[in-house]
Design a protein around this motif. Sequence first.
Motif, PDB file in Angstrom:
ATOM      1  N   ILE A 101      28.764  31.300  46.573  1.00  8.32           N
ATOM      2  CA  ILE A 101      27.399  31.826  46.081  1.00  8.32           C
ATOM      3  C   ILE A 101      28.148  32.493  44.871  1.00  8.32           C
ATOM      4  O   ILE A 101      29.302  32.885  44.825  1.00  8.32           O
ATOM      5  N   ILE A 102      27.036  32.807  44.033  1.00  4.10           N
ATOM      6  CA  ILE A 102      27.442  33.436  42.699  1.00  4.10           C
ATOM      7  C   ILE A 102      26.338  34.378  42.231  1.00  4.10           C
ATOM      8  O   ILE A 102      25.352  34.333  42.800  1.00  4.10           O
ATOM      9  N   PRO A 103      27.041  35.976  42.302  1.00  5.89           N
ATOM     10  CA  PRO A 103      25.718  36.836  41.890  1.00  5.89           C
ATOM     11  C   PRO A 103      25.141  36.716  40.965  1.00  5.89           C
ATOM     12  O   PRO A 103      25.713  36.812  39.673  1.00  5.89           O
ATOM     13  N   LEU A 104      23.918  36.454  40.754  1.00  8.64           N
ATOM     14  CA  LEU A 104      23.001  35.731  39.683  1.00  8.64           C
ATOM     15  C   LEU A 104      22.414  37.107  39.397  1.00  8.64           C
ATOM     16  O   LEU A 104      21.603  37.669  40.220  1.00  8.64           O
ATOM     17  N   LEU A 105      22.453  37.278  38.102  1.00 11.60           N
ATOM     18  CA  LEU A 105      21.599  38.844  37.553  1.00 11.60           C
ATOM     19  C   LEU A 105      20.357  38.695  37.153  1.00 11.60           C
ATOM     20  O   LEU A 105      19.393  39.426  37.383  1.00 11.60           O
ATOM     21  N   LYS A 106      20.031  37.645  36.417  1.00 12.64           N
ATOM     22  CA  LYS A 106      19.064  37.401  35.624  1.00 12.64           C
ATOM     23  C   LYS A 106      18.746  36.043  35.147  1.00 12.64           C
ATOM     24  O   LYS A 106      19.553  35.493  34.716  1.00 12.64           O
ATOM     25  N   ARG A 109      22.088  35.547  33.184  1.00 15.59           N
ATOM     26  CA  ARG A 109      23.415  36.571  33.403  1.00 15.59           C
ATOM     27  C   ARG A 109      23.959  36.306  34.873  1.00 15.59           C
ATOM     28  O   ARG A 109      23.167  36.209  35.720  1.00 15.59           O
ATOM     29  N   PHE A 110      25.153  36.156  35.128  1.00 16.49           N
ATOM     30  CA  PHE A 110      25.758  36.302  36.505  1.00 16.49           C
ATOM     31  C   PHE A 110      27.072  36.841  36.285  1.00 16.49           C
ATOM     32  O   PHE A 110      27.612  37.452  35.320  1.00 16.49           O
ATOM     33  N   GLU A 111      27.579  37.260  37.552  1.00 17.37           N
ATOM     34  CA  GLU A 111      28.959  37.996  37.440  1.00 17.37           C
ATOM     35  C   GLU A 111      29.816  37.110  38.046  1.00 17.37           C
ATOM     36  O   GLU A 111      29.829  36.360  39.182  1.00 17.37           O
ATOM     37  N   GLY A 112      30.929  36.886  37.384  1.00 16.89           N
ATOM     38  CA  GLY A 112      32.363  36.092  37.776  1.00 16.89           C
ATOM     39  C   GLY A 112      33.115  36.905  38.701  1.00 16.89           C
ATOM     40  O   GLY A 112      33.494  38.143  38.376  1.00 16.89           O
ATOM     41  N   ALA A 113      33.878  36.524  39.640  1.00 15.40           N
ATOM     42  CA  ALA A 113      34.378  37.306  40.848  1.00 15.40           C
ATOM     43  C   ALA A 113      36.058  37.075  40.339  1.00 15.40           C
ATOM     44  O   ALA A 113      36.674  36.033  39.863  1.00 15.40           O
TER      45      ALA A 113
END
Length: 122
Positions: free
Chosen positions: A66-71, A83-87
């Motif tokens: 899963i990828i934290p998708l922001l917008k 936008r997403f957040e890379g870990a």
Amino acid sequence: MAKKQRANQVTASFHYLVKRKRGEPDSEETGFTANEFSKLAARLRDTYPIDFKDESAIHLIKQGDIIPLLKATDISPTRIFGRFEGAYYGQEYRNTKVGTIDADSLNLRTFHYVVDHRPMVE
């Protein structure tokens, strides 16, 4: 050696996805159908917040499941900006404001993307 801060410079990286037969990396590229792109677009629009207190969710992020998708914003029927957040994890370091950051902790950094569907040209 410390990195030189480049506050006024923008960097970009371009990638593209191709579809091939599963398990056959040398197979012919077939491209994505409009229906497949619609499914991808629906997934990108699903920006439901992730519970970062849930260890199983953190595990799935670290695995890349899963990828934290922001917008996500539809620019056109075939183009999405978001936008997403890379870990980042796996390395302990010391932060001058927060202290020691544990190697097992999950660190997130914001990235932007543009997804553009272009049908295959025969």
